[in-house]
Design a protein around this motif. Structure first.
Motif: not given
Length: 711
Positions: A26-49
């Protein structure tokens, strides 16, 4: 208009959080949700933390990326405020149509969303993706959201968040949509300037109002604007008066004053508009009232081309000289205000003082803004405010419309300028202002006028015709009626201003009706060889997403002579694998069912081709109309398919006849029709791709219903 979203969005990172139970980033901006990125089970995500990386300057961009350790389909939800649009994050490149939209469509390949109230542009790149639905959807709180699927894998999906995009990235620093939004209602009207210029009289207005009432008001023209010529010869008229006197006291050509003008205009049911200027011309007044005026380095009142004498905008001057002008015209009954010479006020006036070191750049900009803000306060939020001319950053957040092109006239050089400037400034359309390409002179060559009318109407510009109506023949009246009212179209693309072609190239002028190809190409800084298939500003795609119908209108405009071409449907942001019924509006001709591409005509200079494209369905459907160049966002209020019957709710002009074309698949047989408030005649014909019904509908009332039965 005051916005309902008053909190200023921060120029700061959207914060991320990983929800293990949802397997969602999830990415939240300005006090509200902005992006919800659903990763399939069994896949490992890599993202900027964290907020590392090198895109940390101003204007600020936050870059997000997501990659997976193996291929998998990722679902993404984008959460937005109460006003949002699908928007291509760059201007159309060669071979792409310029995009416009009515409604909330999600368009093929258009990789951006603009959140209007937060001034936030979201764009994405890198991995394959597609929309899961055809339009933005509204949730129970009135906020908009979009959903897409991304082909996740080792190749990262890159998302850019551009906070305060128009304000900081495109440098419209006064654009604060979370505080104020312009009134961008469609405007369709007539102005006196190109018709009568400064020789206009009260009788001219009365006579024109009667003509407009008969021929155009039933079709949607609703504004009459008086331009230069009603005011006193000198501004102000006397040494001892005030600036407002020149505008409140009409000259001898208007013996009944503003009351007579208002009576002629409002008495016919039109909205009354008025022109005024920031200029002061009476030198005796200036010398007697130096405290109201900026001075040059010699201590003399500052003089600028077109603006003449430059008013100060301190509280005293505004209260005594500017406020009474606008308050007085508002009290007379005007609700549409055009203020001219503001570009000259700033650049030919105040910036002379900047050059001499008497004002800073910031003080000059603030002075112009003070003038406009004073005017707005006097006319009120319920009035329409047009700034003329130049798309000035100082006008953002105050005015409803800006004129984007130079002075119009019937020559090709002026008309071409109106068309290409409509293209150049389209990224501001209904985001910052309503764009005004200046008056349409329909008395020009018939094809040229028809093209400009079509373009302004489809792209949703401020559509003001301006001719002596005695010059309108039957064909020109018909062209105007087919293009009014102007539509509520919003830009579907954004990006930096295109400066790769000239604004106003000074070339040897030919006669108004003479033109050769070399001159036409030179106006746009182009070489006539090789010939163009689609030149700058010549190709448009306007997408309509109404609750009951969805279609696209492709417009091709010969700003230079255009060659015949085969256009890929993807260039119009249409799905290439779908089949579309194509209908040529001005030729009133069915072009067949198209998949992948469409052949478009060669066009002589100034001509256009307008083609409606409706996705083919396995049932009878509306595919074309004669009423409006939009085919048809004006006269069709609803289209329904119920139990073997095609039902149309229609609006029309009583006593007139319009035509509608219905495509009927071979699996259906036409049985019967009936109408309420209308009389219907049906012609049945076959084409190569489809059986067609041509409905000739005569209106007996303004509202009508058509009921067609099929077996």
């Amino acid at each position: 208009m005051k916005s309902t979203f008053e909190k200023e969005p921060p120029v700061a990172h959207a914060s991320h959080r990983w929800e293990e139970n949802e397997h969602c980033l999830h990415y939240d901006y300005n006090g509200k949700p902005l992006l919800s990125i659903f990763i399939p089970e069994g896949a490992k995500p890599y993202y900027r933390e964290a907020s590392n990386g090198n895109i940390q300057s101003s204007p600020f961009v936050q870059q997000i990326y997501v990659a997976l350790d193996k291929p998998a389909l990722v679902k993404v939800n984008i959460h937005l405020s109460k006003e949002a649009l699908n928007m291509r994050p760059q201007r159309a490149v060669k071979g792409q149509a310029i995009l416009g939209q009515i409604g909330k469509p999600l368009l093929k390949g258009v990789n951006g969303i603009y959140d209007v109230f937060q001034d936030l542009l979201i764009d994405w790149h890198g991995a394959g993706w597609s929309w899961t639905k055809s339009r933005l959807e509204q949730n129970e709180t009135g906020d908009w959201q979009a959903e897409l699927e991304v082909q996740g894998g080792l190749q990262p999906w890159i998302v850019n968040l551009r906070m305060q995009y128009y304000r900081r990235h495109l440098q419209f620093e006064h654009h604060r949509p979370w505080q104020w939004r312009p009134n961008v209602q469609p405007i369709t009207g007539w102005s006196s300037w190109e018709a009568f210029a400064q020789r206009v009289t009260g009788k001219d207005i009365e006579k024109t109002a009667a003509f407009l009432d008969t021929h155009f008001k039933p079709y949607g023209l609703n504004v009459m604007q008086i331009d230069d010529g009603f005011q006193s010869e000198h501004i102000p008229p006397t040494k001892g008066g005030s600036v407002a006197d020149a505008w409140i006291q009409t000259n001898h050509r208007f013996p009944d004053g503003h009351d007579g003008l208002i009576s002629s205009i409002k008495g016919r049911g039109f909205r009354a508009g008025i022109w005024s200027s920031a200029m002061v011309t009476n030198r005796e007044f200036v010398e007697a009232n130096r405290e109201y005026f900026e001075c040059d380095s010699s201590g003399d009142p500052l003089y600028g081309q077109w603006i003449f004498n430059v008013l100060k905008t301190d509280p005293k001057t505004l209260a005594e000289q500017v406020a009474p002008l606008y308050r007085g015209l508002k009290d007379k009954g005007y609700s549409y205000f055009k203020t001219d010479q503001i570009r000259h006020f700033l650049y030919d006036g105040l910036h002379k003082a900047v050059n001499d070191g008497l004002l800073s750049n910031e003080e000059a900009s603030a002075s112009l803004r003070n003038y406009l803000q004073c005017a707005r306060e006097q006319i009120g939020e319920d009035s329409f405010f047009l700034a003329c001319w130049g798309v000035l950053t100082e006008a953002a957040g105050i005015v409803d419309a800006c004129r984007i092109a130079g002075d119009s006239n019937p020559s090709w050089s002026a008309i071409c300028k109106q068309m290409v400037e409509t293209a150049r400034w389209y990224h501001t359309q209904r985001i910052l202002y309503l764009n005004d390409p200046d008056y349409i002179c329909v008395r020009t060559e018939e094809a040229w006028g028809q093209s400009l009318l079509s373009l302004v109407s489809l792209t949703g510009g401020l559509l003001m015709i301006s001719d002596n109506t005695e010059l309108y023949d039957k064909d020109r009246i018909h062209s105007i009626q087919r293009c009014i009212p102007s539509l509520a179209t919003t830009t579907g693309e954004t990006g930096q201003l295109d400066m790769t072609f000239p604004l106003d190239l000074s070339l040897p002028q030919l006669g108004d009706r003479q033109m050769d190809d070399a001159f036409a190409y030179a106006l746009l800084g182009l070489n006539a060889e090789p010939r163009e298939t689609n030149a700058t500003g010549s190709l448009w795609a306007i997408h309509f997403d109404l609750p009951f119908r969805r279609w696209c209108v492709a417009g091709r405009f010969a700003v230079v002579p255009l060659m015949e071409t085969v256009l890929e449907l993807e260039a119009l942001a249409l799905a290439p694998d779908d089949a579309y019924h194509a209908f040529d509006f001005w030729k009133q001709r069915y072009l067949g069912k198209k998949t992948g591409s469409i052949a478009l005509d060669a066009l002589e200079l100034g001509h256009c081709q307008i083609v409606g494209l409706c996705k083919a369905e396995n049932r009878p459907q509306l595919i074309g109309s004669s009423r409006h160049v939009s085919m048809d966002a004006v006269s069709v209020a609803d289209e329904r398919w119920e139990d073997g019957r095609l039902l149309l709710d229609l609006r029309g002009v009583p006593g007139t006849t319009e035509h509608y074309w219905i495509s009927v698949p071979s699996s259906y047989g036409y049985e019967n029709c009936s109408g309420i408030g209308i009389v219907i005649a049906v012609e049945d014909s076959d084409s190569e791709d489809s059986r067609l019904l041509k409905l000739s509908i005569r209106w007996e009332e303004e509202q009508g219903k058509a009921d067609l039965g099929f077996s």
